[in-house]
Design a protein around this motif. Structure first.
Motif, mmCIF file in Angstrom:
data_model
loop_
_atom_site.group_PDB
_atom_site.id
_atom_site.type_symbol
_atom_site.label_atom_id
_atom_site.label_comp_id
_atom_site.label_asym_id
_atom_site.label_seq_id
_atom_site.Cartn_x
_atom_site.Cartn_y
_atom_site.Cartn_z
ATOM 1 N N LEU A 1 0.834 -1.210 0.000
ATOM 2 C CA LEU A 1 0.000 0.000 0.000
ATOM 3 C C LEU A 1 0.869 1.260 0.000
ATOM 4 O O LEU A 1 0.599 2.219 -0.727
ATOM 5 C CB LEU A 1 -0.920 0.013 1.234
ATOM 6 C CG LEU A 1 -2.089 -0.966 1.207
ATOM 7 C CD1 LEU A 1 -2.758 -1.046 2.580
ATOM 8 C CD2 LEU A 1 -3.115 -0.551 0.158
ATOM 9 N N ALA B 1 -7.368 -5.648 -3.627
ATOM 10 C CA ALA B 1 -8.302 -5.185 -4.655
ATOM 11 C C ALA B 1 -9.731 -5.599 -4.297
ATOM 12 O O ALA B 1 -10.672 -4.811 -4.431
ATOM 13 C CB ALA B 1 -7.904 -5.746 -6.013
ATOM 14 N N ALA C 1 -10.948 -6.045 -1.379
ATOM 15 C CA ALA C 1 -11.412 -5.236 -0.246
ATOM 16 C C ALA C 1 -11.610 -3.771 -0.631
ATOM 17 O O ALA C 1 -12.077 -2.981 0.187
ATOM 18 C CB ALA C 1 -10.418 -5.344 0.904
ATOM 19 N N GLY C 2 -11.264 -3.404 -1.850
ATOM 20 C CA GLY C 2 -11.509 -2.038 -2.319
ATOM 21 C C GLY C 2 -10.416 -1.047 -1.946
ATOM 22 O O GLY C 2 -10.594 0.155 -2.128
ATOM 23 N N LEU C 3 -9.282 -1.512 -1.412
ATOM 24 C CA LEU C 3 -8.217 -0.572 -1.033
ATOM 25 C C LEU C 3 -7.410 -0.131 -2.251
ATOM 26 O O LEU C 3 -6.836 0.955 -2.261
ATOM 27 C CB LEU C 3 -7.275 -1.196 0.005
ATOM 28 C CG LEU C 3 -7.778 -1.122 1.447
ATOM 29 C CD1 LEU C 3 -8.742 -2.244 1.736
ATOM 30 C CD2 LEU C 3 -6.632 -1.160 2.434
ATOM 31 N N ASN D 1 -7.390 -0.306 -6.777
ATOM 32 C CA ASN D 1 -8.213 -0.575 -7.969
ATOM 33 C C ASN D 1 -7.360 -1.206 -9.052
ATOM 34 O O ASN D 1 -6.194 -0.835 -9.223
ATOM 35 C CB ASN D 1 -8.783 0.736 -8.520
ATOM 36 C CG ASN D 1 -9.753 1.368 -7.550
ATOM 37 O OD1 ASN D 1 -10.599 0.677 -6.980
ATOM 38 N ND2 ASN D 1 -9.616 2.671 -7.338
ATOM 39 N N SER E 1 -6.925 3.324 -4.020
ATOM 40 C CA SER E 1 -8.253 3.965 -4.057
ATOM 41 C C SER E 1 -8.352 4.998 -2.936
ATOM 42 O O SER E 1 -7.509 5.029 -2.030
ATOM 43 C CB SER E 1 -9.349 2.917 -3.881
ATOM 44 O OG SER E 1 -9.321 2.430 -2.557
ATOM 45 N N ARG E 2 -9.414 5.810 -3.015
ATOM 46 C CA ARG E 2 -9.608 6.808 -1.953
ATOM 47 C C ARG E 2 -9.830 6.112 -0.607
ATOM 48 O O ARG E 2 -9.320 6.529 0.417
ATOM 49 C CB ARG E 2 -10.814 7.690 -2.307
ATOM 50 C CG ARG E 2 -10.881 8.954 -1.492
ATOM 51 C CD ARG E 2 -12.115 9.740 -1.794
ATOM 52 N NE ARG E 2 -12.176 10.184 -3.190
ATOM 53 C CZ ARG E 2 -13.243 10.759 -3.736
ATOM 54 N NH1 ARG E 2 -14.325 10.936 -3.022
ATOM 55 N NH2 ARG E 2 -13.228 11.150 -4.995
ATOM 56 N N PHE E 3 -10.574 4.983 -0.685
ATOM 57 C CA PHE E 3 -10.827 4.197 0.525
ATOM 58 C C PHE E 3 -9.516 3.612 1.080
ATOM 59 O O PHE E 3 -9.294 3.582 2.291
ATOM 60 C CB PHE E 3 -11.815 3.076 0.187
ATOM 61 C CG PHE E 3 -12.034 2.087 1.297
ATOM 62 C CD1 PHE E 3 -12.655 2.465 2.479
ATOM 63 C CD2 PHE E 3 -11.630 0.762 1.160
ATOM 64 C CE1 PHE E 3 -12.855 1.553 3.501
ATOM 65 C CE2 PHE E 3 -11.824 -0.157 2.172
ATOM 66 C CZ PHE E 3 -12.441 0.241 3.339
ATOM 67 N N ARG F 1 -7.945 4.129 4.686
ATOM 68 C CA ARG F 1 -7.581 3.009 5.551
ATOM 69 C C ARG F 1 -6.106 3.094 5.968
ATOM 70 O O ARG F 1 -5.754 2.734 7.086
ATOM 71 C CB ARG F 1 -7.859 1.711 4.798
ATOM 72 C CG ARG F 1 -8.003 0.490 5.593
ATOM 73 C CD ARG F 1 -8.861 0.565 6.839
ATOM 74 N NE ARG F 1 -10.095 -0.165 6.735
ATOM 75 C CZ ARG F 1 -11.281 0.335 7.032
ATOM 76 N NH1 ARG F 1 -11.391 1.594 7.437
ATOM 77 N NH2 ARG F 1 -12.363 -0.397 6.958
ATOM 78 N N HIS G 1 -4.521 5.874 6.502
ATOM 79 C CA HIS G 1 -4.505 6.852 7.603
ATOM 80 C C HIS G 1 -4.977 6.199 8.908
ATOM 81 O O HIS G 1 -4.370 6.357 9.959
ATOM 82 C CB HIS G 1 -5.414 8.044 7.271
ATOM 83 C CG HIS G 1 -4.747 9.081 6.422
ATOM 84 N ND1 HIS G 1 -3.669 9.810 6.864
ATOM 85 C CD2 HIS G 1 -4.994 9.499 5.160
ATOM 86 C CE1 HIS G 1 -3.281 10.638 5.908
ATOM 87 N NE2 HIS G 1 -4.061 10.470 4.847
ATOM 88 N N ASP G 2 -6.081 5.420 8.798
ATOM 89 C CA ASP G 2 -6.657 4.745 9.989
ATOM 90 C C ASP G 2 -5.636 3.845 10.660
ATOM 91 O O ASP G 2 -5.658 3.669 11.874
ATOM 92 C CB ASP G 2 -7.841 3.842 9.590
ATOM 93 C CG ASP G 2 -8.998 4.606 9.006
ATOM 94 O OD1 ASP G 2 -9.053 5.829 9.222
ATOM 95 O OD2 ASP G 2 -9.839 3.983 8.325
#
Lengths: 350, 99
Positions: free
Chosen positions: B10, B51, B53-55, B57, B81-83, B87, B89-90
């Motif tokens: 990531l 991918a 999990a949408g993190l 694309n 992705s924006r998500f 994540r 940052h989280d």
């Protein structure tokens, strides 16, 4: 031509991922079903078989000791697994990031361990094992709802339908026996009903909470983190509290569990089944989502009955076959979803 | 201490508009000092999971002509992705204030 070849390769890729996801979920169900045999057998060994049904304190203490030693053995089998996969270093890198990542595994261990297992025990003790089994069958609904509301996991119509059919199948398997078990005049029965809810919410929430950490960590590593926290939770908090606040014979319970040959054999078998059942469970989440993984994992009810049948040679009643048919149909309804829709589990913005 | 595998993937993706898997995976192999098809497949699966999990694309794909990893292998180009950024940052993978 090139585009057709690419599309075919893409379809094969998504199909392979979907099949692996369902394969892991099915492994979960088989091993979970198998776990009931040694998990129940250990209660038929001394001194557990001699514990009075009404001696709730001693039964709870025995359960706590059993769960702790079980968690330690599971952790050892997971160490072996991750050692063979070369993931021990990644386990270290993940578990030390407690505040941001591994705290979710700690929370998952609280949901799946003390909350769900303790709740299940309350349901078994105050209402009956059949009631406990049925309430736990509803955990995929809790998991799917939480995953949907918390991080927009997609639940397609066929996934929801499949889930409903599998749960209905489970209810048919256990339902008829419930009528002989429930006693609504019992003043303490509410404790059992509360326990049933705790089991369903605990196991359902575990999937959703663990998936939150698996966003940024490996599922094999994640399950080892989860059991590390469970070992610490029982060993450093619950058991010391029981020791300080009660006069229950914790020391002798621990001693007999680690020295009695038959108890050790049952515990080892239960731990192997549980270690790899949970590994498969977590691996399925990252490929097919929490909702589908938990729903297919729910087939453990069927496998539990089949394993009991194999070991006791007692044929199940006719309604078991109806329930079995329903759960299998439900699984196929879920599996018929297009692989491409399973490849993107969440409605995330680009 | 090094990041967990998925965290590293990531973080690399957060620094560029996109990466092809055959560019990104060698970075991971170097970072963790591992090699061979087992680890290539391990990091490919990690990218698949990210991918799903949408993190990240999948923004394009092509079939390997033998110049990337192995002839006939499906290759993907990924972007964060924006998500995924949220994540990161989280989970402390992106420091506070870094977009």
């Amino acid at each position: 031509m090139a585009s057709a070849e690419l599309n075919a390769a893409l379809h094969r890729h998504y199909l392979r991922n979907q099949r692996w996801g369902f394969f892991w979920a099915l492994c979960t169900a088989v091993l979970w079903g198998a776990w009931y045999i040694p998990g129940t057998a250990v209660w038929y060994e001394e001194p557990f078989i001699s514990i009075d049904q009404n001696d709730h304190g001693l039964r709870l203490a025995a359960t706590a000791v059993m769960t702790w030693i079980h968690a330690i053995m599971v952790l050892l089998f997971l160490l072996l697994w991750n050692g063979m996969l070369g993931k021990i270093a990644d386990f270290g890198r993940t578990i030390v990031r407690f505040r941001r990542i591994s705290k979710w595994y700690a929370l998952a261990s609280l949901c799946g361990g003390p909350m769900a297992i303790f709740g299940s025990y309350m349901a078994m003790g105050y209402v009956g094992p059949v009631f406990a089994a049925i309430t736990s069958l509803f955990y995929p609904v809790v998991g799917a709802l939480l995953a949907r509301l918390w991080y927009q996991e997609k639940i397609s119509a066929s996934a929801a339908l499949g889930m409903a059919i599998i749960i209905m199948g489970g209810v048919v398997i256990y339902g008829p026996a419930l009528f002989g078990e429930a006693d609504f005049r019992d003043n303490y029965a509410w404790l059992g009903y509360l326990g049933g809810v705790m089991a369903a919410v605990g196991w359902g929430a575990e999937g959703a909470v663990a998936a939150r950490a698996m966003d940024v960590s490996d599922p094999d590593v994640g399950i080892q983190c989860r059991f590390s926290f469970e070992c610490l939770f029982w060993g450093l908090l619950v058991l010391p509290l029981i020791y300080l606040l009660t006069e229950l014979p914790l020391g002798s319970l621990i001693w007999v569990m680690i020295t009695d040959k038959m108890i050790l054999i049952w515990m080892l078998l239960a731990s192997i089944a549980h270690a790899y059942c949970y590994t498969a469970f977590y691996k399925s989440f990252s490929l097919i989502g929490v909702g589908r993984g938990e729903a297919i994992g729910n087939l453990h009810g069927v496998f539990a009955v089949l394993f009991v049948m194999a070991f006791t040679l007692q044929l199940p009643a006719w309604y078991f076959l109806v329930g079995l048919t329903l759960t299998v149909i439900g699984s196929f309804v879920m599996f018929r979803e297009p692989a491409e829709s399973v490849a993107e589990l969440r409605e995330a913005e680009t | 201490m090094k990041l967990p595998h998925k965290g590293f993937l990531l973080q690399q993706l957060s620094q560029v508009p996109s990466y092809w898997d055959y560019q990104l995976i060698p970075l991971a192999l170097t970072e963790y000092q591992v090699q061979g098809l087992y680890w290539i497949n391990h990091f490919s699966i990690a990218l698949d999971e990210l991918a799903a999990a949408g993190l990240i694309n999948r923004i394009s794909e092509r079939i390997d002509d033998g110049t990337a990893i192995a002839s006939g292998r499906l290759l993907f180009e990924y972007s964060l992705s924006r998500f995924g950024r949220q994540r990161m940052h989280d989970t402390g993978l992106l420091p506070e204030g870094v977009e």
